[in-house]
Design an enzyme around this catalytic site. Structure first.
Site, PDB file in Angstrom:
ATOM      1  N   ASP A   8       2.260  -7.846  -7.691  1.00  0.00           N
ATOM      2  CA  ASP A   8       1.232  -8.027  -8.700  1.00  0.00           C
ATOM      3  C   ASP A   8       1.764  -9.037  -9.722  1.00  0.00           C
ATOM      4  OD1 ASP A   8       3.006  -6.608 -10.336  1.00  0.00           O
ATOM      5  OD2 ASP A   8       1.637  -4.926 -10.686  1.00  0.00           O
ATOM      6  N   HIS A   9       1.025  -9.233 -10.809  1.00  0.00           N
ATOM      7  CA  HIS A   9       1.423 -10.218 -11.812  1.00  0.00           C
ATOM      8  C   HIS A   9       2.801  -9.923 -12.410  1.00  0.00           C
ATOM      9  CE1 HIS A   9      -0.618  -6.942 -13.838  1.00  0.00           C
ATOM     10  NE2 HIS A   9       0.088  -7.231 -14.919  1.00  0.00           N
ATOM     11  N   CYS A  65       6.215  -4.631  -8.168  1.00  0.00           N
ATOM     12  CA  CYS A  65       5.376  -4.475  -9.355  1.00  0.00           C
ATOM     13  C   CYS A  65       6.330  -4.228 -10.522  1.00  0.00           C
ATOM     14  CB  CYS A  65       4.324  -3.383  -9.176  1.00  0.00           C
ATOM     15  SG  CYS A  65       4.933  -1.684  -9.068  1.00  0.00           S
ATOM     16  N   GLY A  66       5.828  -3.863 -11.656  1.00  0.00           N
ATOM     17  CA  GLY A  66       6.687  -3.686 -12.826  1.00  0.00           C
ATOM     18  C   GLY A  66       7.777  -2.653 -12.622  1.00  0.00           C
ATOM     19  N   GLY A  68       7.852  -0.634  -9.553  1.00  0.00           N
ATOM     20  CA  GLY A  68       7.957  -0.341  -8.129  1.00  0.00           C
ATOM     21  C   GLY A  68       7.217   0.927  -7.753  1.00  0.00           C
ATOM     22  N   GLY A  70       4.083   2.257  -8.766  1.00  0.00           N
ATOM     23  CA  GLY A  70       2.661   2.161  -8.433  1.00  0.00           C
ATOM     24  C   GLY A  70       2.442   1.577  -7.053  1.00  0.00           C
ATOM     25  N   HIS A  98      17.850   6.134   7.998  1.00  0.00           N
ATOM     26  CA  HIS A  98      17.590   7.572   8.145  1.00  0.00           C
ATOM     27  C   HIS A  98      16.112   7.931   8.127  1.00  0.00           C
ATOM     28  CE1 HIS A  98      21.851   8.726   6.508  1.00  0.00           C
ATOM     29  NE2 HIS A  98      21.890   7.835   7.482  1.00  0.00           N
ATOM     30  N   ARG A 109      10.691  -5.020 -13.654  1.00  0.00           N
ATOM     31  CA  ARG A 109      11.073  -4.728 -15.038  1.00  0.00           C
ATOM     32  C   ARG A 109      12.266  -3.768 -15.093  1.00  0.00           C
ATOM     33  NH1 ARG A 109       4.783  -4.024 -16.652  1.00  0.00           N
ATOM     34  NH2 ARG A 109       4.338  -6.244 -16.936  1.00  0.00           N
ATOM     35  N   ARG A 133      18.664  13.881  14.637  1.00  0.00           N
ATOM     36  CA  ARG A 133      18.243  14.535  13.388  1.00  0.00           C
ATOM     37  C   ARG A 133      17.334  13.634  12.557  1.00  0.00           C
ATOM     38  NH1 ARG A 133      23.444  14.282   9.363  1.00  0.00           N
ATOM     39  NH2 ARG A 133      24.274  12.336  10.180  1.00  0.00           N
ATOM     40  N   ARG A 137      13.215  14.243  11.834  1.00  0.00           N
ATOM     41  CA  ARG A 137      12.659  14.272  10.470  1.00  0.00           C
ATOM     42  C   ARG A 137      11.517  13.282  10.305  1.00  0.00           C
ATOM     43  NH1 ARG A 137      18.787  14.463   8.132  1.00  0.00           N
ATOM     44  NH2 ARG A 137      19.173  16.633   8.694  1.00  0.00           N
TER      45      ARG A 137
END
Length: 149
Positions: A8-9, A65-66, A68, A70, A98, A109, A133, A137
């Site tokens: 994003d911006h 993003c600012g 991470g 969102g 993993h 940011r 394993r 998962r």
């Protein structure tokens, strides 16, 4: 390997810098925007990267993003996307090894350029582990996703 990259911006400047640096490393990149610093919505960019990974146009994705967070939340709403916010190199490769993480989310940011590059390189170079394993998962996570329809 092809990596779809979008921001994003708030993440635009870091995205541009990472694209240049990862290109020097020989990584095949798809720039999915944004292409300037005009305000844009992170869910739109998460959807673009998610669709590229879902369709096979890209093997993995990077979202910025600012914080991470969102972008990570939005990406994880998409079927087959396993996104994680990583602000250290260990998580950048361990998430792939993993957890079969296929989208790396970074907060422009939160971390600087050099650390973002180290994390992106760790993410791109990492290989999914074949250990039982870890497969078990990831299969459980996929089953949860399928139950949601």
């Amino acid at each position: 390997m092809t990596v779809a990259v979008a921001a994003d911006h708030a993440g635009f400047a870091l995205k541009q810098w990472l694209l240049a640096e990862l290109t020097k490393d020989g990584v095949n990149l798809l720039d999915l925007g944004t292409h300037d610093e005009m305000p844009s919505d992170y869910p739109d960019h998460a959807a673009a990267v998610g669709r590229a990974v879902q369709s096979g146009k890209a093997d993995r994705g990077i979202l910025i993003c600012g914080s991470g967070v969102g972008a990570c939340i939005a990406a994880n709403k998409m079927k087959g996307i396993r996104a994680g916010v990583c602000h250290d190199t260990y998580s950048g490769h361990q998430g792939v090894e993993h957890d079969d993480m296929n989208v790396l989310c970074l907060g422009s940011r939160i971390i600087g350029q050099e650390l973002a590059l180290e994390i992106a390189r760790a993410f791109v170079k990492a290989k999914v582990s074949n250990e039982e394993r870890y497969r078990r998962r990831v299969n459980k996570v996929s089953a949860m996703e399928q139950q949601q329809g």
